[in-house]
Motif scaffolding. Structure first.
Motif, short mmCIF file in Angstrom:
data_model
loop_
_atom_site.label_atom_id
_atom_site.label_comp_id
_atom_site.label_asym_id
_atom_site.label_seq_id
_atom_site.Cartn_x
_atom_site.Cartn_y
_atom_site.Cartn_z
N GLU A 100 0.81 -1.22 0.00
CA GLU A 100 0.00 0.00 0.00
C GLU A 100 0.84 1.27 0.00
OE1 GLU A 100 -3.75 1.93 2.52
OE2 GLU A 100 -3.30 -0.22 2.63
N VAL A 101 1.91 1.31 0.81
CA VAL A 101 2.70 2.55 0.93
C VAL A 101 4.20 2.25 0.82
CG1 VAL A 101 1.00 3.90 2.21
CG2 VAL A 101 2.53 2.37 3.46
N PRO A 102 4.65 1.67 -0.28
CA PRO A 102 6.08 1.34 -0.39
C PRO A 102 6.98 2.56 -0.28
CG PRO A 102 5.00 1.17 -2.53
CD PRO A 102 3.91 1.32 -1.51
N GLU A 103 6.46 3.73 -0.70
CA GLU A 103 7.28 4.94 -0.67
C GLU A 103 7.57 5.43 0.75
OE1 GLU A 103 3.00 6.23 -0.51
OE2 GLU A 103 4.15 4.69 -1.58
N LEU A 104 6.86 4.91 1.74
CA LEU A 104 7.06 5.36 3.13
C LEU A 104 7.95 4.42 3.93
CD1 LEU A 104 3.45 6.56 4.11
CD2 LEU A 104 5.30 7.85 3.03
N ILE A 105 8.40 3.34 3.32
CA ILE A 105 9.16 2.33 4.07
C ILE A 105 10.55 2.21 3.48
CG2 ILE A 105 9.23 -0.09 4.79
CD1 ILE A 105 6.15 -0.14 4.25
N SER A 106 11.56 2.38 4.33
CA SER A 106 12.95 2.31 3.88
C SER A 106 13.49 0.88 3.89
CB SER A 106 13.83 3.19 4.76
OG SER A 106 13.52 4.55 4.58
N HIS A 107 12.96 0.03 4.78
CA HIS A 107 13.46 -1.34 4.88
C HIS A 107 12.41 -2.19 5.57
CE1 HIS A 107 17.39 -3.58 4.41
NE2 HIS A 107 16.68 -4.47 5.08
N LEU A 139 3.65 -7.80 -3.70
CA LEU A 139 3.58 -7.48 -5.12
C LEU A 139 4.92 -6.95 -5.60
CD1 LEU A 139 0.09 -5.73 -5.16
CD2 LEU A 139 0.62 -8.14 -5.61
N PRO A 140 5.44 -7.48 -6.70
CA PRO A 140 6.81 -7.12 -7.10
C PRO A 140 7.02 -5.64 -7.35
CG PRO A 140 5.68 -8.38 -8.83
CD PRO A 140 4.85 -8.48 -7.60
N GLY A 141 6.02 -4.93 -7.89
CA GLY A 141 6.19 -3.51 -8.18
C GLY A 141 6.01 -2.60 -6.99
N LYS A 142 5.56 -3.14 -5.88
CA LYS A 142 5.32 -2.33 -4.66
C LYS A 142 6.18 -2.88 -3.52
CE LYS A 142 0.74 -0.84 -6.14
NZ LYS A 142 -0.69 -0.73 -5.81
N TRP A 143 5.69 -3.92 -2.87
CA TRP A 143 6.50 -4.57 -1.83
C TRP A 143 7.90 -4.90 -2.35
CZ3 TRP A 143 8.42 -9.41 -2.85
CH2 TRP A 143 9.08 -10.06 -1.81
N GLY A 144 7.98 -5.37 -3.60
CA GLY A 144 9.22 -5.89 -4.14
C GLY A 144 10.30 -4.86 -4.40
N ARG A 145 9.97 -3.59 -4.30
CA ARG A 145 10.99 -2.57 -4.54
C ARG A 145 11.65 -2.07 -3.25
NH1 ARG A 145 6.49 1.98 -6.03
NH2 ARG A 145 7.06 3.56 -4.48
N ILE A 146 11.19 -2.56 -2.12
CA ILE A 146 11.73 -2.12 -0.83
C ILE A 146 12.87 -3.05 -0.40
CG2 ILE A 146 11.17 -1.63 1.59
CD1 ILE A 146 8.21 -1.46 0.71
N PRO A 147 14.01 -2.50 0.02
CA PRO A 147 15.07 -3.37 0.56
C PRO A 147 14.54 -4.17 1.74
CG PRO A 147 15.89 -1.14 0.21
CD PRO A 147 14.40 -1.08 0.01
N ARG A 148 15.01 -5.40 1.89
CA ARG A 148 14.45 -6.26 2.93
C ARG A 148 15.51 -7.19 3.51
NH1 ARG A 148 12.17 -8.35 -2.14
NH2 ARG A 148 12.98 -10.46 -2.51
N THR A 149 15.29 -7.52 4.76
CA THR A 149 16.15 -8.45 5.49
C THR A 149 15.30 -9.56 6.07
OG1 THR A 149 17.85 -6.81 6.07
CG2 THR A 149 17.63 -8.70 7.54
N PHE A 150 15.80 -10.78 6.01
CA PHE A 150 15.14 -11.90 6.69
C PHE A 150 16.07 -12.39 7.80
CE2 PHE A 150 13.10 -15.79 7.71
CZ PHE A 150 11.81 -15.71 7.22
N LEU A 183 10.90 -13.86 -7.24
CA LEU A 183 9.93 -12.89 -7.70
C LEU A 183 10.58 -11.55 -8.03
CD1 LEU A 183 6.86 -12.33 -8.12
CD2 LEU A 183 6.83 -11.47 -5.76
N THR A 184 11.60 -11.17 -7.26
CA THR A 184 12.28 -9.89 -7.46
C THR A 184 13.78 -10.15 -7.61
OG1 THR A 184 12.45 -9.56 -5.07
CG2 THR A 184 10.54 -8.59 -6.18
N PRO A 185 14.21 -10.63 -8.78
CA PRO A 185 15.60 -11.05 -8.94
C PRO A 185 16.63 -9.93 -8.78
CG PRO A 185 14.43 -11.09 -11.04
CD PRO A 185 13.40 -10.88 -9.98
N THR A 186 16.19 -8.68 -8.87
CA THR A 186 17.14 -7.58 -8.68
C THR A 186 17.09 -7.01 -7.26
OG1 THR A 186 15.53 -5.94 -9.47
CG2 THR A 186 17.00 -6.94 -11.11
N ASN A 187 16.27 -7.60 -6.41
CA ASN A 187 16.17 -7.13 -5.02
C ASN A 187 16.00 -8.35 -4.11
OD1 ASN A 187 15.83 -5.59 -2.67
ND2 ASN A 187 13.63 -5.32 -3.02
N HIS A 188 17.11 -8.95 -3.74
CA HIS A 188 17.08 -10.15 -2.92
C HIS A 188 17.05 -9.79 -1.44
CE1 HIS A 188 18.81 -13.28 -5.98
NE2 HIS A 188 17.67 -12.73 -6.37
#
Length: 299
Positions: free
Chosen positions: A126-133, A228-239, A263-268
């Motif tokens: 919903e708000v990928p632009e507000l989340i840095s990680h 979703l790859p175009g929203k969630w998938g553009r945010i850097p993430r850690t597991f 799903l997001t091969p350029t953002n693992h």
């Protein structure tokens, strides 16, 4: 330090800095109190953080009359709960509001544990632009498979201790999953301790059970929560892999990581491992060490 305004029409000036705020999302049957040791350690190290109570949890939680002592076990199977009407959309709406407020002060790092991961996905969509990680602390992250149920019914999820934790047999129309955490059955306690907090002492495990809530919305585990790859998938993430987790087995954690990265091969996922059970490490400093590393990545 500059002044900025929220892009949603809020004209009130806010101090905006490069220092992130951690927003912490709890898992099933839990509440913000579950994050208390981590919150305290973050505060003592000088960080901003807020732990949310999802709708129907914390001081807004529901504790059936039949759940009180002396317990009415027959009533516990039939007593209605407001959580029967709570949805993942309700969770997301609430956390989006918290993220918007936190974002006025700087970057937001959104952290989820266990079932809190599906709320992370929904908020990030919903708000990928507000989340840095995004940080998944042994949390569910559906991508290829739509729901928690889909993930738990994989071979990788089949060994989960959750299948051995006895639940209260409620009618489907109640819309809740109910667990009697106050059960006096020693066998129940052993299974729960093994599943949630295997390396905790018995006293620590009992203290944990007394913070848990009996009801959880049954709708959450069956709701499509794919990132979703175009929203969630553009945010850097850690597991954060909890290698001793017996509720979300390590094999299932690794499956979620693999499918998300496909799903997001350029953002693992950035992957870190902690020797911790499902509830997390006994020493909250170990988790905060990892969160501090994430914070450094946002600068």
């Amino acid at each position: 330090m500059s002044l900025t305004t929220e892009s949603t029409g809020d004209t009130t000036p806010h101090h905006h800095s490069s220092t992130p705020t951690f927003v912490l999302v709890h898992g099933a049957s839990s509440n913000s109190f579950g994050w208390s040791p981590v919150l305290a350690e973050l505060a003592l190290r000088g960080h901003r953080a807020a732990a949310v109570d999802l709708p129907g949890h914390g001081f807004g939680g529901h504790f059936p009359v039949s759940y009180q002592a002396p317990q009415d076990l027959a009533g516990l199977r039939t007593e209605r709960s407001p959580l029967g009407k709570v949805t993942l959309a309700d969770f997301a709406e609430h956390v989006v509001g918290v993220v918007r407020r936190a974002h006025r002060n700087g970057p937001v790092i959104l952290v989820g544990q266990s079932m809190g991961g599906v709320t992370l996905n929904a908020v990030a969509n919903e708000v990928p632009e507000l989340i840095s990680h995004l940080v998944y602390a042994s949390a569910f992250c559906p991508t290829k498979r739509a729901t928690i149920t889909d993930l738990m019914t994989t071979p990788e999820g089949s060994s989960s201790a959750i299948f051995r934790i006895a639940s209260v047999e409620t009618a489907p129309e109640l819309g809740v999953n109910r667990v009697n955490w106050r059960s006096g059955d020693p066998a129940f306690f052993e299974v729960v301790k093994e599943g949630l907090a295997a390396d905790f002492t018995d006293d620590e495990a009992r203290a944990l059970l007394n913070t848990l809530e009996p009801d959880e919305s049954a709708a959450i585990s069956g709701t499509d929560a794919r990132g979703l790859p175009g929203k969630w998938g553009r945010i850097p993430r850690t597991f954060l892999r909890f290698t001793e987790d017996r509720t979300i087995p390590l094999a299932l954690q690794d499956l979620m990581i693999k499918e998300a990265d496909e799903l997001t091969p350029t953002n693992h996922f950035r992957i870190r491992s902690l020797a911790a059970p499902h509830i997390g490490p006994r020493d909250p400093g170990l988790l905060v060490d990892e969160l501090e590393q994430v914070a450094r990545l946002t600068h």
